[in-house]
Design an enzyme around this catalytic site. Structure first.
Site, short mmCIF file in Angstrom:
data_model
loop_
_atom_site.label_atom_id
_atom_site.label_comp_id
_atom_site.label_asym_id
_atom_site.label_seq_id
_atom_site.Cartn_x
_atom_site.Cartn_y
_atom_site.Cartn_z
N HIS A 61 5.61 55.94 62.71
CA HIS A 61 5.69 55.36 61.37
C HIS A 61 4.49 54.44 61.09
O HIS A 61 3.96 54.41 60.00
CB HIS A 61 7.00 54.57 61.24
CG HIS A 61 7.21 53.99 59.89
ND1 HIS A 61 7.84 54.67 58.89
CD2 HIS A 61 6.83 52.81 59.36
CE1 HIS A 61 7.86 53.93 57.81
NE2 HIS A 61 7.25 52.79 58.07
N HIS A 124 11.22 58.21 52.04
CA HIS A 124 12.34 57.43 52.57
C HIS A 124 13.48 58.39 52.89
O HIS A 124 14.58 58.25 52.37
CB HIS A 124 12.75 56.35 51.57
CG HIS A 124 12.98 55.03 52.21
ND1 HIS A 124 13.95 54.15 51.81
CD2 HIS A 124 12.37 54.43 53.25
CE1 HIS A 124 13.91 53.08 52.57
NE2 HIS A 124 12.95 53.21 53.46
N ASN A 125 13.17 59.38 53.73
CA ASN A 125 14.09 60.49 53.95
C ASN A 125 15.32 60.11 54.76
O ASN A 125 16.45 60.36 54.34
CB ASN A 125 13.37 61.64 54.65
CG ASN A 125 12.11 62.04 53.92
OD1 ASN A 125 11.97 61.75 52.75
ND2 ASN A 125 11.19 62.69 54.59
N HIS A 126 15.12 59.55 55.94
CA HIS A 126 16.26 59.28 56.82
C HIS A 126 17.20 58.23 56.24
O HIS A 126 18.42 58.44 56.23
CB HIS A 126 15.78 58.92 58.22
CG HIS A 126 15.02 60.04 58.86
ND1 HIS A 126 15.59 61.28 59.10
CD2 HIS A 126 13.73 60.15 59.25
CE1 HIS A 126 14.67 62.08 59.63
NE2 HIS A 126 13.54 61.42 59.73
N ARG A 145 6.46 47.18 46.71
CA ARG A 145 5.86 46.09 47.50
C ARG A 145 4.50 46.50 48.08
O ARG A 145 3.64 45.66 48.28
CB ARG A 145 6.79 45.63 48.62
CG ARG A 145 7.98 44.84 48.13
CD ARG A 145 8.64 44.10 49.28
NE ARG A 145 8.96 44.97 50.40
CZ ARG A 145 10.03 45.75 50.47
NH1 ARG A 145 10.90 45.78 49.48
NH2 ARG A 145 10.24 46.51 51.53
N ASP A 146 4.34 47.79 48.37
CA ASP A 146 3.04 48.25 48.85
C ASP A 146 1.97 47.98 47.79
O ASP A 146 0.86 47.56 48.10
CB ASP A 146 3.08 49.75 49.15
CG ASP A 146 3.64 50.03 50.54
OD1 ASP A 146 3.43 49.19 51.43
OD2 ASP A 146 4.26 51.08 50.74
N ASP A 308 2.95 43.71 52.46
CA ASP A 308 4.37 44.00 52.38
C ASP A 308 4.98 43.87 53.78
O ASP A 308 4.34 44.16 54.77
CB ASP A 308 4.51 45.43 51.86
CG ASP A 308 5.83 46.06 52.21
OD1 ASP A 308 6.85 45.35 52.12
OD2 ASP A 308 5.85 47.25 52.56
N GLU A 350 14.07 44.97 59.37
CA GLU A 350 13.44 45.55 58.18
C GLU A 350 14.18 45.13 56.92
O GLU A 350 14.31 45.91 55.98
CB GLU A 350 13.36 47.07 58.32
CG GLU A 350 12.46 47.47 59.46
CD GLU A 350 12.28 48.96 59.64
OE1 GLU A 350 12.83 49.74 58.84
OE2 GLU A 350 11.59 49.35 60.59
N GLN A 352 14.97 43.87 53.36
CA GLN A 352 14.16 44.20 52.19
C GLN A 352 13.64 42.96 51.46
O GLN A 352 14.03 41.84 51.76
CB GLN A 352 15.01 45.03 51.24
CG GLN A 352 15.42 46.36 51.82
CD GLN A 352 14.25 47.29 51.99
OE1 GLN A 352 13.52 47.55 51.05
NE2 GLN A 352 14.05 47.79 53.20
N SER A 575 5.76 61.98 57.05
CA SER A 575 7.07 61.81 57.66
C SER A 575 7.30 63.07 58.49
O SER A 575 7.40 64.16 57.94
CB SER A 575 8.13 61.67 56.57
OG SER A 575 9.41 61.90 57.11
#
Lengths: 783, 155
Positions: A61, A124-126, A145-146, A308, A350, A352, A575
């Site tokens: 990642h 943001h698949n998983h 945020r990026d 971020d 992580e 948010q 990903s």
């Protein structure tokens, strides 16, 4: 000691792997050995927090190991996919308007000399598979945020979603997966609530369905931002303070993905809460407001760097910023959601809505006040050093000490690839005299059908910058791109579009090239030019040589496409490992590459929409049609497969796109629509019901790239680089002059009669009322 | 204090209508699904303040009604009979953004003494469902067992 010492110095190889597995570190034996070597040299064992930091920093990642790996192929070695293909094109094109590419949280390109555009797309698949509402919502929150992480204000949210078929039988669902319909509804709600509540318009995107996504949905969240160029800073210095702003820290997302495969019971509340990320857009809004005020408060921003806090949490955000400096971090100062978190959990959580800023000591009071006035928590948690040592404290006790040099010296990995182009199968199709029913079936197929149900939930108007919106004309047809007017005192605009087609994934080179062409032509169709691209790969397991081979094919297409269109890649993400096990069989998703294109339009008042404007106008087609039905909707609705996947003639495509832009600039184009899924038939129908006007076209006039015997192939081939263009009779001559030297032809005209009539080689093949076409298109996704 | 917010008419209730459709997708049939937003307000807050919070924050007076109770079971706020009542609430440790926002908003309109607000969602399901069918509905439509707890009663 609050931190636990972990014995690795005299651990055997088996014990090392056991440690990696048990601790959910996902490190390979080579990586574990490299860590052991380092600590043997240091003469001590690592603490839990140190090991976690290394695992996070070295994860796929964070460092994109596969794209940097050396790949063994039957034709020789490839040093790095990123350097050999994707970045290489950008480097060779060397456009001066690319201000910061593949460096920051988001790609930055020039807008008008004074302002810059920041762009980023993330998957943001998983998280979405676990909780669609929270997962997709925090996907948007993270990508916003990026863009904020380079100091830009988000002005557009985009989303491209992939799910299993909506009518998938419940009893066939792999255990533990949610039904595609539920995933779809939940994801849309998550994206809607995050964007709408933060006041960011969600006005560009797509939804596609395929059997391959049943156990593994894909969510691509994107964001476009705008910022004054001179307000961009990234220069953290020793003694600068580390400021954490935004939400509190909890156990969110700690090893979340790995927890997902563990059966959860009521008693495992503590762990289950970690698996899922929950968003709070209102909190992110105050972070944004504070950040923009801190950016604009003085002659320079009050911070020297901002980033971020996303995947990998503080460990990744602070670690990256401290890469060349080192830092002291006091983890006990981090505000917590609840007590009981261990130092390593605080460090990698992580949670948010958090961001990290480097603040020169003289701005300490002022910046804290700015954030607190916005109702945003702001806590100084440490300071940067000068000796590249990363020292982590908890209650004044050192819980971890790392050397930034070692931490960021990511071990190189090797991959093996092989690729064999699948044999072409000639599709079996019945001879047909009438094609109206096929046209309606294609219009009603979920990938083509109206997404109005989704689009209407998103606020695409907030901020008052959206000029060309997703639904166009009196009949709300599907637009090609979104046009934004970012500045209130300038007519200059940004054109945003996307392209993908995972139905072509058996031929990954042409799949990727088609995605680039589609994103380009969607952009050009609205008036975009000077286009920059973003690449987002979702792939299967790269440790399998065929999967890796397909990835090389797609990367090769990225290089060719970017060079051919002179459109550099400015940001990207991958990903990998998107696969799931069902009944003992591993099922990989179709290789999926989503391309986002960002263009410029000098004056938004000249932007083109796709709805037919006036009866009597001519209809032209630009580009050649080939017998390219591979992966097409026509074959799909006829229950068959095979054929050639569309490819791109880059030289011709670029030339005709440039000519079309010129025709638009001269005011010769009334409407324009890209010709893609469902071919000419679908494109003309959509333009018709969008404008509330009919059309009659003649297939015999369509310029062909090769001999095509049957009308159905001409009408439904999905060849790339084609546009359907409406031109008034008055402008026809000029249009033809501008387009001279390109493949194009007048194929029909706009009619008052609300019907689409298509004439083939032996008479009329389609004669359908607009209302029945619209009904077919609008009835599939409607709840 | 527990506050419940319901819709004045079933056709005003978008979530209820959507959930009914999703239950039908499971091939189970119900007559009606209605929803109730629930707020658990902890701290030293008097009745007049709660009334104010309801009127100014929690309720859209055109489409919604509210009721509240000092203590006890939030499902008792529902007067419906002959139905399944289900309450869905976040598990401990899962961020409750709605609760946090409610607490912040109460402070912003000058209501002090609130220590914590938790949010939940209740459903009134009318129709012939067996208990095991109801459990399926809860797990496949009404909540995500990964982050939510649910409980139900038959009234």
């Amino acid at each position: 000691m609050i931190a636990k010492e972990i014995n690795i110095v005299d651990a055997t190889d088996e014990e090392l792997m056991e440690l990696s597995k048990k601790g959910l570190l996902s490190l390979t034996l080579d990586e574990m050995k490299k860590i052991r070597e380092y600590y043997v040299r240091m003469g001590r064992n690592p603490t839990d927090i140190e090991l976690e930091t290394i695992a996070q920093t070295w994860s796929e990642h964070c460092v994109h190991k596969t794209f940097k790996a050396t790949i063994k192929t039957p034709k020789g070695e490839i040093e790095s996919l990123f350097k050999s293909f994707i970045f290489k094109a950008t480097e060779e094109l060397n456009h001066p308007w690319c201000l910061s590419v593949f460096k920051d949280n988001a790609g930055i390109i020039d807008f008008d000399g004074k302002y810059a555009i920041a762009a980023k797309v993330e998957t943001h698949n998983h998280p979405t598979a676990l909780d669609p509402y929270g997962g997709a919502g925090t996907g948007s929150g993270g990508v916003f945020r990026d863009v904020m992480g380079v100091g830009a204000k988000p002005i557009l949210s985009t989303d491209v979603l992939f799910f299993g078929p909506l009518d998938y039988p419940y009893d066939k669902l792999p255990p533990g997966t949610m039904h595609p319909k539920r995933l779809f509804k939940g994801s849309v709600a998550g994206i809607r609530d995050y964007g709408n509540r933060m006041g960011i318009p969600t006005a560009n995107g797509a939804v596609a369905f395929d059997d391959g996504y049943v156990g593994n949905p894909l969510v691509y969240a994107g964001c476009i931002g705008i910022m004054p160029i001179e307000r961009y800073v990234y220069n953290p210095k020793p003694k600068d303070l580390i400021l954490l702003v935004g939400g509190k820290t909890g156990r969110d997302g700690i090893h979340g993905v790995t927890f997902a495969s563990v059966e959860l019971e009521d008693s495992s509340e503590e762990t289950s809460s970690g698996a899922v990320q929950i968003g709070n857009p209102i909190k992110e809004k105050v972070v944004l407001d504070g950040l923009l005020k801190a950016r604009d408060a003085g002659s320079r921003p009050l911070y020297s760097a901002v980033t971020d806090c996303g995947g990998g949490g503080l460990s990744s955000a602070v670690g990256e910023m401290a890469k060349n400096l080192g830092a002291n971090v006091h983890l006990d100062r981090v505000p917590l959601k609840y007590s009981g978190l261990k130092p390593w959990e605080i460090w990698i959580s992580e949670s948010q809505e958090r961001m990290i800023l480097a603040v020169p000591p003289e701005n300490k009071e002022r910046i804290k006040e700015i954030f607190e006035n916005e109702g945003c928590e702001a806590t100084f948690i440490g300071e940067f050093r000068a000796d590249k040592r990363l020292i982590l404290y908890y209650d004044e006790e050192i819980v971890g000490e790392l050397d930034a040099g070692f931490l960021h010296d990511t071990p190189a990995i090797a991959r093996t690839a092989k690729w064999k182009k699948p044999k072409e199968v000639i599709p079996k199709l019945p001879r047909k005299k009438k094609l109206g029913e096929d046209l309606k079936k294609i219009l009603a197929s979920p990938n083509v059908a109206s997404k109005e149900w989704v689009i209407r939930q998103y606020d695409h108007e907030v901020q008052g910058r959206t000029i060309v919106k997703p639904l166009q004309g009196v009949g709300f047809g599907p637009g090609d791109a979104t046009v934004l007017k970012p500045l209130y005192d300038s007519w200059r605009g940004i054109v945003v579009s996307n392209g993908f087609n995972s139905k072509y994934s058996e031929d990954p080179y042409n799949m990727a090239l088609s995605a680039i062409d589609e994103a380009m032509r969607n952009n050009v169709a609205c008036g975009g030019r000077r286009i920059a691209l973003l690449d987002n790969f979702s792939w299967g397991n790269p440790e399998k040589p065929e999967v890796m081979g397909a990835l090389i094919e797609a990367s090769r297409a990225c290089y060719d496409g970017a060079k051919g269109f002179s459109a550099p890649f400015i940001s990207g993400k991958d990903s990998l490992h998107n696969e799931y096990v069902y009944k003992g069989k591993t099922i990989s998703i179709p290789h999926t590459l989503v391309i986002t294109a960002i263009g410029i339009i000098p004056d938004v008042r000249t932007a083109i929409t796709m709805d037919l404007k006036k009866a009597g106008n001519y209809i032209y087609i630009v580009g050649k049609t080939y017998d390219e039905l591979g992966g097409s909707h026509y074959l799909m609705v006829n229950g068959t497969k095979g054929g050639k996947v569309p490819t791109v003639n880059l030289k011709e495509a670029k030339k005709s796109m440039d000519a079309l832009t010129e025709a638009m600039d001269r005011g010769l184009v009334a409407s324009c629509h890209d010709c893609s899924e469902g071919g000419i038939g679908v494109a003309v129908s959509e333009m018709g019901f969008a404008g509330g006007l009919g059309a009659k076209i003649n297939l015999k006039k369509v310029p062909l790239g090769e001999r095509i015997k049957t009308d159905d192939k001409i009408l439904f081939s999905e060849s790339n680089s084609r546009f359907i263009v409406e031109v008034s009779k008055k402008n026809a001559k000029d249009f033809e002059a501008v387009m001279g030297g390109n493949s194009f032809a007048k194929i029909g005209e706009v009619t008052k009669q609300k019907k689409v009539v298509v004439r083939g080689s032996k008479g009329v093949v389609v004669s359908e009322a607009l209302s029945s076409l619209k009904r077919a298109w609008g009835g599939t996704i409607k709840w | 204090m527990i506050v419940g917010v319901t819709y004045k008419r079933p056709d005003y209730d978008p979530i209820g209508i959507m959930k009914k459709g999703e239950i039908h997708d499971l091939r189970l049939h119900v007559e009606r699904v209605e929803t109730m937003y629930v707020y658990f307000i902890y701290g030293t807050v008097g009745e007049p303040e709660i009334l104010r919070a309801c009127k100014e924050l929690f309720v859209d007076p055109i489409t919604q009604d509210f009721s509240y109770t000092h203590e006890g079971d939030s499902l008792k706020l529902i007067t419906e009979k002959n139905a399944w009542l289900v309450q869905v609430k976040s598990k401990t440790g899962v961020t409750d953004a709605v609760g946090e926002s409610a607490m912040k908003a109460m402070a912003l309109i000058g209501i002090h003494g609130v220590e914590r607000v938790e949010s939940a969602f209740s459903y009134i399901i009318k129709g012939k469902l067996t208990e095991s069918e109801l459990r399926t509905v809860c797990e496949k439509v009404l909540c995500n067992p990964l982050i939510h707890n649910y409980r139900y009663v038959r009234v």
